[in-house]
Design a protein around this motif. Structure first.
Motif, short mmCIF file in Angstrom:
data_model
loop_
_atom_site.label_atom_id
_atom_site.label_comp_id
_atom_site.label_asym_id
_atom_site.label_seq_id
_atom_site.Cartn_x
_atom_site.Cartn_y
_atom_site.Cartn_z
N LEU A 164 -5.71 0.06 -5.90
CA LEU A 164 -5.68 -1.14 -5.07
C LEU A 164 -7.07 -1.74 -4.86
CD1 LEU A 164 -3.17 0.21 -2.41
CD2 LEU A 164 -2.71 -1.65 -4.02
N ASN A 165 -8.09 -1.01 -5.33
CA ASN A 165 -9.49 -1.43 -5.19
C ASN A 165 -9.90 -1.58 -3.72
OD1 ASN A 165 -12.00 -2.08 -6.32
ND2 ASN A 165 -11.57 -4.28 -6.28
N VAL A 166 -9.50 -0.59 -2.91
CA VAL A 166 -9.87 -0.56 -1.49
C VAL A 166 -10.32 0.86 -1.14
CG1 VAL A 166 -8.25 -2.40 -0.87
CG2 VAL A 166 -7.51 -0.01 -0.75
N ALA A 167 -10.83 1.04 0.06
CA ALA A 167 -11.23 2.37 0.51
C ALA A 167 -9.99 3.18 0.91
CB ALA A 167 -12.18 2.26 1.70
N PRO A 168 -10.03 4.51 0.76
CA PRO A 168 -8.90 5.35 1.17
C PRO A 168 -8.52 5.14 2.64
CG PRO A 168 -10.38 6.62 -0.19
CD PRO A 168 -11.07 5.32 0.07
N THR A 169 -9.52 4.84 3.47
CA THR A 169 -9.23 4.61 4.90
C THR A 169 -8.36 3.37 5.09
OG1 THR A 169 -11.34 3.43 5.06
CG2 THR A 169 -11.32 5.76 5.73
N TYR A 190 0.84 -1.20 0.00
CA TYR A 190 0.00 0.00 0.00
C TYR A 190 0.88 1.25 0.00
CZ TYR A 190 -4.38 -2.56 0.86
OH TYR A 190 -5.47 -3.37 0.74
N PHE A 191 1.95 1.22 0.77
CA PHE A 191 2.86 2.36 0.83
C PHE A 191 3.52 2.58 -0.53
CE2 PHE A 191 7.22 3.97 1.52
CZ PHE A 191 6.92 5.19 2.11
N VAL A 202 -5.99 2.36 3.02
CA VAL A 202 -4.62 2.77 2.71
C VAL A 202 -4.04 3.54 3.89
CG1 VAL A 202 -3.15 4.14 1.17
CG2 VAL A 202 -5.10 2.87 0.24
N SER A 203 -4.83 4.47 4.42
CA SER A 203 -4.39 5.28 5.56
C SER A 203 -4.04 4.40 6.76
CB SER A 203 -5.47 6.29 5.93
OG SER A 203 -5.05 7.10 7.01
N ARG A 204 -4.86 3.38 6.98
CA ARG A 204 -4.64 2.48 8.12
C ARG A 204 -3.33 1.71 7.96
NH1 ARG A 204 -8.67 -0.70 7.41
NH2 ARG A 204 -10.14 0.90 8.13
N GLN A 205 -3.05 1.26 6.76
CA GLN A 205 -1.81 0.51 6.54
C GLN A 205 -0.58 1.41 6.68
OE1 GLN A 205 -1.50 -2.66 6.36
NE2 GLN A 205 -3.68 -3.17 6.21
N ILE A 206 -0.70 2.68 6.26
CA ILE A 206 0.40 3.61 6.44
C ILE A 206 0.66 3.85 7.93
CG2 ILE A 206 1.25 5.94 5.96
CD1 ILE A 206 1.03 4.02 3.51
N GLU A 207 -0.42 3.95 8.69
CA GLU A 207 -0.29 4.13 10.14
C GLU A 207 0.38 2.91 10.77
OE1 GLU A 207 -4.25 4.86 11.45
OE2 GLU A 207 -4.30 6.91 10.64
N ASN A 208 0.08 1.72 10.25
CA ASN A 208 0.72 0.50 10.75
C ASN A 208 2.23 0.55 10.50
OD1 ASN A 208 -1.72 -0.54 11.58
ND2 ASN A 208 -2.02 -1.82 9.75
N SER A 225 1.17 9.34 -5.31
CA SER A 225 1.18 10.60 -4.52
C SER A 225 -0.23 11.03 -4.13
CB SER A 225 1.87 11.73 -5.30
OG SER A 225 3.20 11.39 -5.57
N SER A 226 -1.14 10.08 -3.99
CA SER A 226 -2.52 10.39 -3.64
C SER A 226 -3.17 9.21 -2.94
CB SER A 226 -3.32 10.74 -4.90
OG SER A 226 -4.70 10.73 -4.65
N MET A 227 -3.75 9.47 -1.76
CA MET A 227 -4.46 8.41 -1.03
C MET A 227 -5.60 7.86 -1.87
SD MET A 227 -3.48 7.65 2.14
CE MET A 227 -2.38 8.30 3.43
N ARG A 228 -6.35 8.78 -2.50
CA ARG A 228 -7.52 8.36 -3.28
C ARG A 228 -7.10 7.55 -4.51
NH1 ARG A 228 -12.63 9.73 -3.09
NH2 ARG A 228 -12.18 11.40 -1.59
N ALA A 229 -6.10 8.03 -5.21
CA ALA A 229 -5.64 7.31 -6.40
C ALA A 229 -5.07 5.94 -6.04
CB ALA A 229 -4.60 8.15 -7.15
N ALA A 230 -4.30 5.90 -4.95
CA ALA A 230 -3.74 4.62 -4.50
C ALA A 230 -4.85 3.65 -4.14
CB ALA A 230 -2.82 4.85 -3.30
N ALA A 231 -5.88 4.16 -3.46
CA ALA A 231 -7.00 3.31 -3.06
C ALA A 231 -7.74 2.77 -4.29
CB ALA A 231 -7.95 4.10 -2.18
N GLU A 232 -7.93 3.62 -5.30
CA GLU A 232 -8.62 3.19 -6.52
C GLU A 232 -7.82 2.11 -7.24
OE1 GLU A 232 -9.26 6.67 -8.83
OE2 GLU A 232 -10.92 7.41 -7.58
#
Length: 310
Positions: free
Chosen positions: A25-30, A8-9, A32-38, A16-23
């Motif tokens: 990866l076919n997951v919700a932006p949250t 995810y990172f 992606v954010s959660r995995q970055i926090e991990n 360079s975008s949470m939303r684009a990365a989520a799209e």
């Protein structure tokens, strides 16, 4: 640390975008954010700074980003090697090549290889020679095919073959049936050539300059397809390796005429691999196939020329 968090990172760094990365990866932006926090918890430091303008990597994030991509690609390579235990039943080969000419040389090889091994997948990127070598060093590419490339550290030339540029005319051009043609004669014809950023064009200029001839092409373009189309429409002739237009030559739409007195531009085409990374079974088989194809093409060309009338 979970592999998913690293994946995810890596995607976040790429987009360079949470939303684009989520799209992608076919997951919700949250998610992606959660995995970055991990990851930040694992490393004990902030990796990504968020703002209204998007995301920005911290110094620690930059350090991780420089290694995460390569680590993931190395893991993918290991996965490929494990797949190799099953033979050529599945797998992917990534090839970087510099220049449209190389792409057209690769196309018939890959087409034949894919027909023989239909379960394999291929990704071909057309870039500059330097970008191709960098992709090899960072494990993004399995193979690199370069033309007019300077020697670079960190690569191993696995196969070198020589190609010759010939005069390419339309099928019923007055010169089409000739066994060879001189540079002086070529200079009098309406020419379509690549622009001066191309190594081949620079080589042409040098070859003609030795005879005191200054090239004045009617058409200048960076597109190989445009060069071919201009010749097919009988607006110009061009200089290309015969292999790049072999299909049109076989159909009688184009003709390839050797340049006499050994004055044709000849250049090495190199197939490179990383010296410290084992090729996957699929990539290794493709290298062998390319070698056989190039040697076969050279043999066929030499044989056909030996039959010319004297």
């Amino acid at each position: 640390m979970q592999l998913r968090a690293l994946m995810y990172f890596d995607e976040l760094v790429r987009t360079s975008s949470m939303r684009a990365a989520a799209e992608n990866l076919n997951v919700a932006p949250t998610a992606v954010s959660r995995q970055i926090e991990n990851l930040e918890h694992y490393f004990g430091t902030t990796l990504v700074e968020r703002s209204n303008r998007g995301i920005r990597l911290t110094a620690a994030g930059e350090l991780l980003a420089a290694r995460a991509g390569r680590t993931l690609r190395e893991l993918e390579h290991v996965h490929q090697l494990i797949d190799d235990l099953q033979g050529l039943q599945r797998g992917k080969v990534t090839i970087y090549a510099n220049g449209a000419t190389v792409a057209n040389l690769l196309a018939p090889v890959l087409a034949q290889f894919s027909l023989r091994y239909p379960k394999l997948r291929f990704e071909v990127a057309i870039t500059s020679a330097r970008q191709a070598i960098e992709a090899l060093a960072s494990a993004e590419a399995d193979l690199v095919v370069t033309l007019f490339a300077q020697k670079m550290a960190g690569v191993k030339v696995r196969l070198r073959s020589e190609i010759t540029y010939e005069l390419i005319t339309w099928g019923n051009h007055p010169a089409a049936g000739r066994p060879e043609i001189t540079l002086k004669e070529i200079a009098t014809l309406p020419l379509a050539l690549p622009d001066k950023t191309f190594g081949a064009r620079q080589a042409f200029e040098e070859q003609f300059a030795k005879l005191g001839i200054e090239l004045d092409p009617v058409f200048v373009t960076g597109s190989l397809e445009m060069l071919k189309e201009l010749v097919l429409r009988e607006a110009a002739v061009t200089l290309l390796p015969a292999l790049t237009v072999q299909r049109e030559v076989d159909l009688g739409l184009l003709a390839a005429i050797p340049i006499s007195a050994g004055k044709g531009v000849r250049t090495a085409i190199d197939l490179c691999v990383a010296p410290d990374r084992q090729l996957s079974y699929a990539a290794g088989k493709l290298v062998d196939f390319i070698e056989a194809f190039m040697h076969g093409a050279e043999h066929a060309k030499t044989g056909s020329r030996s039959k010319k009338p004297v």
